[in-house]
Enzyme design. Structure first.
Site, PDB file in Angstrom:
ATOM      1  N   TYR A  65       0.830  -1.202   0.000  1.00  7.47           N
ATOM      2  CA  TYR A  65       0.000   0.000   0.000  1.00  7.47           C
ATOM      3  C   TYR A  65       0.863   1.250   0.000  1.00  7.47           C
ATOM      4  CZ  TYR A  65       1.000   0.950   4.934  1.00  7.47           C
ATOM      5  OH  TYR A  65       1.624   1.257   6.112  1.00  7.47           O
ATOM      6  N   LYS A 104       6.385  -2.029   1.974  1.00  8.39           N
ATOM      7  CA  LYS A 104       5.184  -1.445   2.577  1.00  8.39           C
ATOM      8  C   LYS A 104       4.033  -2.430   2.403  1.00  8.39           C
ATOM      9  CE  LYS A 104       3.221   3.211   3.041  1.00  8.39           C
ATOM     10  NZ  LYS A 104       3.263   3.305   4.494  1.00  8.39           N
ATOM     11  N   GLU A 163      12.145   2.211  14.105  1.00  9.04           N
ATOM     12  CA  GLU A 163      11.201   3.265  13.696  1.00  9.04           C
ATOM     13  C   GLU A 163      10.035   3.250  14.672  1.00  9.04           C
ATOM     14  OE1 GLU A 163       9.618   2.364   9.785  1.00  9.04           O
ATOM     15  OE2 GLU A 163       9.475   0.231  10.247  1.00  9.04           O
ATOM     16  N   LEU A 206      10.907   1.131   7.236  1.00  8.34           N
ATOM     17  CA  LEU A 206      10.293   1.548   5.976  1.00  8.34           C
ATOM     18  C   LEU A 206      11.044   2.766   5.439  1.00  8.34           C
ATOM     19  CD1 LEU A 206       7.671   0.980   4.218  1.00  8.34           C
ATOM     20  CD2 LEU A 206       6.918   3.165   5.149  1.00  8.34           C
TER      21      LEU A 206
HETATM   22  N1  PLP Z   1       7.377   3.605   9.104  1.00  8.91           N
HETATM   23  C1  PLP Z   1       6.217   2.930   9.082  1.00  8.91           C
HETATM   24  C2  PLP Z   1       6.158   1.577   9.723  1.00  8.91           C
HETATM   25  C3  PLP Z   1       5.079   3.484   8.461  1.00  8.91           C
HETATM   26  O1  PLP Z   1       3.933   2.788   8.422  1.00  8.91           O
HETATM   27  C4  PLP Z   1       5.165   4.772   7.883  1.00  8.91           C
HETATM   28  C5  PLP Z   1       4.016   5.386   7.217  1.00  8.91           C
HETATM   29  O2  PLP Z   1       2.988   4.814   7.050  1.00  8.91           O
HETATM   30  C6  PLP Z   1       6.393   5.450   7.940  1.00  8.91           C
HETATM   31  C7  PLP Z   1       7.482   4.840   8.548  1.00  8.91           C
HETATM   32  C8  PLP Z   1       6.549   6.812   7.313  1.00  8.91           C
HETATM   33  O3  PLP Z   1       6.555   6.701   5.922  1.00  8.91           O
HETATM   34  P1  PLP Z   1       6.084   7.918   4.983  1.00  8.91           P
HETATM   35  O4  PLP Z   1       6.911   9.093   5.387  1.00  8.91           O
HETATM   36  O5  PLP Z   1       6.367   7.454   3.610  1.00  8.91           O
HETATM   37  O6  PLP Z   1       4.636   8.149   5.252  1.00  8.91           O
END
Ligand code: PLP
Length: 285
Positions: free
Chosen positions: A35, A147, A179, A203
């Site tokens: 996603y 993701k 994270e 991620l």
């Molecule tokens: N880490 C995780 C586990 C996430 O689910 C998300 C966003 O959904 C992020 C980091 C941040 O990613 P982004 O800046 O692309 O929204």
């Protein structure tokens, strides 16, 4: 016709609560898909090309044959966002491996990949949001760079934060910070922006990428290196970032006060992000 919220599934469009999807979609019983999520302002999605690149990379990493060319997906998302009444929206899309009788191996999938979209109005989170965090051992698998829809641990970690009355749960593996449940986490120390490296434990956040680019632009040195929980407690400022919460700082972790020691650099980064949103999407955050 304009929508207050909108769902799309393989060519069908409806209000979100009216959309029905086939039970045999592999997304329903295996979470077999990937996603993306971003915000749109005035019909323009922040970081759209970067989100699409990550989307196609996620598909590649789990061998999903894309349901369409990247340019076609981009055009479809822009078209759908254009159908919304509201100025600011949360744009979520996923690609699942199509439908078929339940079978772990996917070589016998009966259809091609499915494309799902949900768009709903969003009140933008102020960029000056301050978070409190709790910590938890990161018990997820080693596919955190993809993701995928398999977010059960993230859901549980986020609920823990909710139950504790805080904004996020910061995860660590034996003390090494990875994270948060749905955000990346970075910090400022002695004027340097430090963030975990891109590996299979985190991620590759688009917002993290934007923050790095903005730091480079503002002459703030960036270090992408593993770091430990203790470093967060010693940090000058801690930054939690995601597409819906661009640059929150942190005042407390596990009830102990943290950060608040370099408001100038933090303000510089936030000002640069504000300018970016204005330039890319014509919106005053
Ligand atoms: N880490 C995780 C586990 C996430 O689910 C998300 C966003 O959904 C992020 C980091 C941040 O990613 P982004 O800046 O692309 O929204």
């Amino acid at each position: 016709m304009k929508y207050t919220d909108l769902a799309y599934y393989n060519g069908k469009i409806s209000p979100i609560r009216e959309m029905q999807v086939p039970m045999l979609d592999r997304g329903c019983y295996f979470g077999d898909g990937i996603y993306e999520a971003c915000l749109s302002f005035n019909g323009r999605m922040l970081g759209l090309d970067e989100h699409l690149d990550r989307c196609y990379n996620s598909m590649r990493l789990i061998s999903i044959e894309p349901p369409m060319e990247k340019a076609e997906m981009k055009a479809k998302l822009i078209e759908l966002v254009g159908l919304m009444e509201s100025e600011v929206n949360f744009v979520y899309w996923q690609v699942t491996r199509g439908a078929g009788m339940r079978n772990h191996a996917f070589s016998g999938a009966e259809t091609g990949a499915s494309f799902w979209v949900m768009i709903s109005p969003k009140t933008p989170t102020p960029i000056e949001t301050v978070y409190k965090l709790i910590t938890a051992e990161d018990k997820r698998f080693y596919y955190c760079n993809i993701k995928t829809l398999n977010l059960l641990p993230n859901v549980l970690y986020n609920q823990q934060a909710h139950d504790a009355g805080v904004g996020e749960t910061v995860l660590h593996r034996n003390g090494r910070v990875t994270e948060c449940s749905h955000s990346n986490i970075s910090f400022l120390k002695d004027g340097v922006f430090k963030t975990a490296p891109l590996d299979n434990l985190i991620l590759p956040g688009i917002t993290r990428k934007h923050l790095i680019a903005l730091c480079n632009q503002e002459g703030i040195p960036v270090v992408e290196e593993e770091y430990m929980l203790e470093e967060l407690f010693e940090a000058d400022e801690i930054i939690v970032s995601s597409s819906s919460n661009l640059c929150s700082n942190v005042s407390e972790i596990d009830g102990k006060p943290v950060g608040g020691k370099d408001p100038e650099t933090l303000a510089k980064i936030r000002a640069a992000y504000r300018r970016k949103v204005k330039e890319d999407c014509g919106y005053d955050l």
